[in-house]
Design an enzyme around this catalytic site. Structure first.
Site, PDB file in Angstrom:
ATOM      1  N   CYS A  77       0.599  -1.266   0.016  1.00 24.23           N
ATOM      2  CA  CYS A  77       0.022   0.113   0.066  1.00 24.23           C
ATOM      3  C   CYS A  77       0.784   1.267   0.076  1.00 24.23           C
ATOM      4  CB  CYS A  77      -0.923  -0.011   1.297  1.00 24.23           C
ATOM      5  SG  CYS A  77      -2.293  -1.592   1.063  1.00 24.23           S
ATOM      6  N   HIS A 127      -2.766   6.657   3.839  1.00 29.13           N
ATOM      7  CA  HIS A 127      -1.922   5.714   4.228  1.00 29.13           C
ATOM      8  C   HIS A 127      -0.464   6.295   3.913  1.00 29.13           C
ATOM      9  CE1 HIS A 127      -1.470   1.278   5.023  1.00 29.13           C
ATOM     10  NE2 HIS A 127      -0.670   1.856   6.034  1.00 29.13           N
TER      11      HIS A 127
END
Length: 484
Positions: A77, A127
């Site tokens: 991610c 993120h």
């Protein structure tokens, strides 16, 4: 090869833009960038996946450029998102693990677009902040985005929080967040469509990332009794779990597909579809039992290959099926988007501008692109077999070495499920040597010495736990720690 009329149409549009300088400057394209989490490239109806229910994406493909060899160079991610926003490789921007901060001094995609007269917005999973997955992210760490409704990370899709703008008050998306975030994006698009300035909007959805069984009932029922067709690279011991997980995975995808339909329709209804670049892609794929593994980070096809549909009627027209074999890696996305918008590309960018290649004004000369895992962690920690690797992907082959030497070599044309590792086989020695030379060239280009992962962890001063994972402060919907 596209037919002559398509080429002529594209050329006329391009030349017209050059001749009418005022028009070219006043009519910069908008960008609506749909980034989903953990959607592997093969999971599309138009690619023959009998499990998938993706009618919108199947229609979108018929009117879009399909970049068939899009690769997540570090398939996890935060590294993907950092490379997407900076156009740099992980060892340059330093985000080679999850839950660390992308430096606020970086030259990022929204900052460049802001400087060139665009309005920018971000909705959904971020993120890139490294201050805890539920923490408030102040504007100074929002990397230049203006409109802001985001959270560092959550996969609790039916109890999903976010912060808006510069407020530190935690809010909740109503219901299933994919749908709520799409509704908010539609409101933003409608508002921007009435204004003079072009805009860039990122909609970052957490699904179809696990937990798989949390899509709304409407979508889960579509798959609850549907037989799943499993790929032959899923070991027998994993097939029952894979079947269960795949049903939930495809349910999330069906919900996303319906949301993309709403976004696309909004572009049509507001009259801005023609001059809007609509992208659908993912940060990485999902193994889902392939080769006995789940999730990502590894160099297998299910992990590194991502969907990439680029819909831009003004350039590519409609009712066409443009396709490209370029090896579009994550750092290449920022310069390619800037190139399509005729904006300057910062010197800090390491990726390749493929905009002229996609328009067929320039021949593609890139034969290999880099894949890597600098430091294994989380769902692929060392105790789970995780290890550092560097590799290269071509249009046909995948090659990777670990710290001990050559690890995997696959002929993806003859062996699409990567069941036959060619490393060390005498009849493929020449091919292995060719791929190794290509890898050495790519590492030299990136100034990558391929050292043990912990050396890079020490260099960037990241604090890790006993599993060599950067810890964070949150739990999942069951009250259990989430690793990614």
């Amino acid at each position: 090869m596209k037919n002559l009329s398509q080429r002529l149409f594209c050329t006329i549009l391009f030349v017209a833009g050059l001749v009418t300088n005022g028009f070219a400057q006043d009519k910069k394209p908008n960008i609506v960038y749909v980034l989903v989490d953990q959607w592997r490239s093969q999971a599309m109806g138009f690619l023959g996946d009998k499990n998938a229910h993706t009618p919108t994406l199947d229609r979108l493909r018929k009117e879009s450029m399909h970049v068939r060899n899009a690769v997540s160079g570090m398939p996890v991610c935060s590294p993907h998102r950092a490379s997407l926003l900076t156009g740099q490789y992980p060892l340059t921007h330093g985000v080679f693990m999850n839950d660390v901060l992308l430096g606020i001094d970086r030259i990022t995609l929204p900052k460049v677009f802001n400087q060139n007269g665009y309005t920018t917005g971000y909705i959904g999973k971020w993120h890139l902040d490294g201050h805890g997955r539920n923490s408030y992210i102040p504007p100074t760490r929002q990397q230049g985005f203006g409109y802001w409704k985001a959270l560092e990370c959550t996969h609790d899709y039916n109890n999903s929080a976010y912060y808006a703008g510069d407020s530190d008050v935690k809010l909740k998306w109503p219901g299933y967040d994919v749908i709520a975030q799409t509704d908010d994006a539609i409101t933003y698009i409608k508002d921007q469509a009435t204004k003079e300035k072009p805009f860039v909007l990122f909609i970052s959805m957490g699904a179809p990332h696990d937990p798989y069984q949390t899509a709304p009932e409407k979508y889960k029922k579509m798959f609850e009794n549907k037989p799943m067709i499993l790929n032959p690279n899923i070991p027998e011991a994993n097939r029952e779990k894979a079947t269960r997980d795949l049903r939930g995975y495809y349910a999330h995808m069906a919900a996303i597909d319906e949301s993309v339909d709403k976004l696309w329709q909004t572009l049509k209804d507001t009259g801005i579809e023609e001059n809007t670049i609509l992208v659908f892609t993912s940060d990485h794929g999902d193994l889902l039992g392939a080769h006995g593994f789940w999730n990502k980070q590894q160099p297998y096809e299910e992990s590194i290959r991502v969907p990439f549909l680029l819909h831009y009627p003004k350039l590519f027209g409609k009712n066409t099926q443009w396709k490209s074999d370029v090896l579009l890696n994550t750092p290449d996305i920022m310069p390619t988007l800037l190139g399509m918008c005729k904006l300057p590309i910062p010197a800090s960018v390491e990726g390749i501008d493929y905009s002229d290649v996609l328009r067929e004004f320039k021949k593609n000369t890139v034969e290999y692109t880099l894949i890597s895992c600098v430091q294994p962690f989380g769902q692929w920690a060392r105790k789970m077999g995780g290890k550092e690797y560097r590799g290269v992907v071509s249009k046909r082959y995948t090659y990777a070495r670990d710290l001990k030497g050559p690890w995997v070599l696959f002929d993806n044309q003859e062996d699409p499920y990567q069941l036959n590792n060619l490393v060390g086989k005498p009849e493929f020695a020449k091919l292995q040597a060719t791929m190794e030379k290509a890898l050495v060239r790519e590492l030299k280009k990136r100034k990558d010495a391929f050292k043990p992962g912990l050396e890079y962890v020490k260099q960037w001063k990241y604090l890790i736990d006993e599993t060599e994972t950067v810890p964070y402060r949150t739990v999942n919907y069951e009250g259990k720690p989430i690793l990614e």
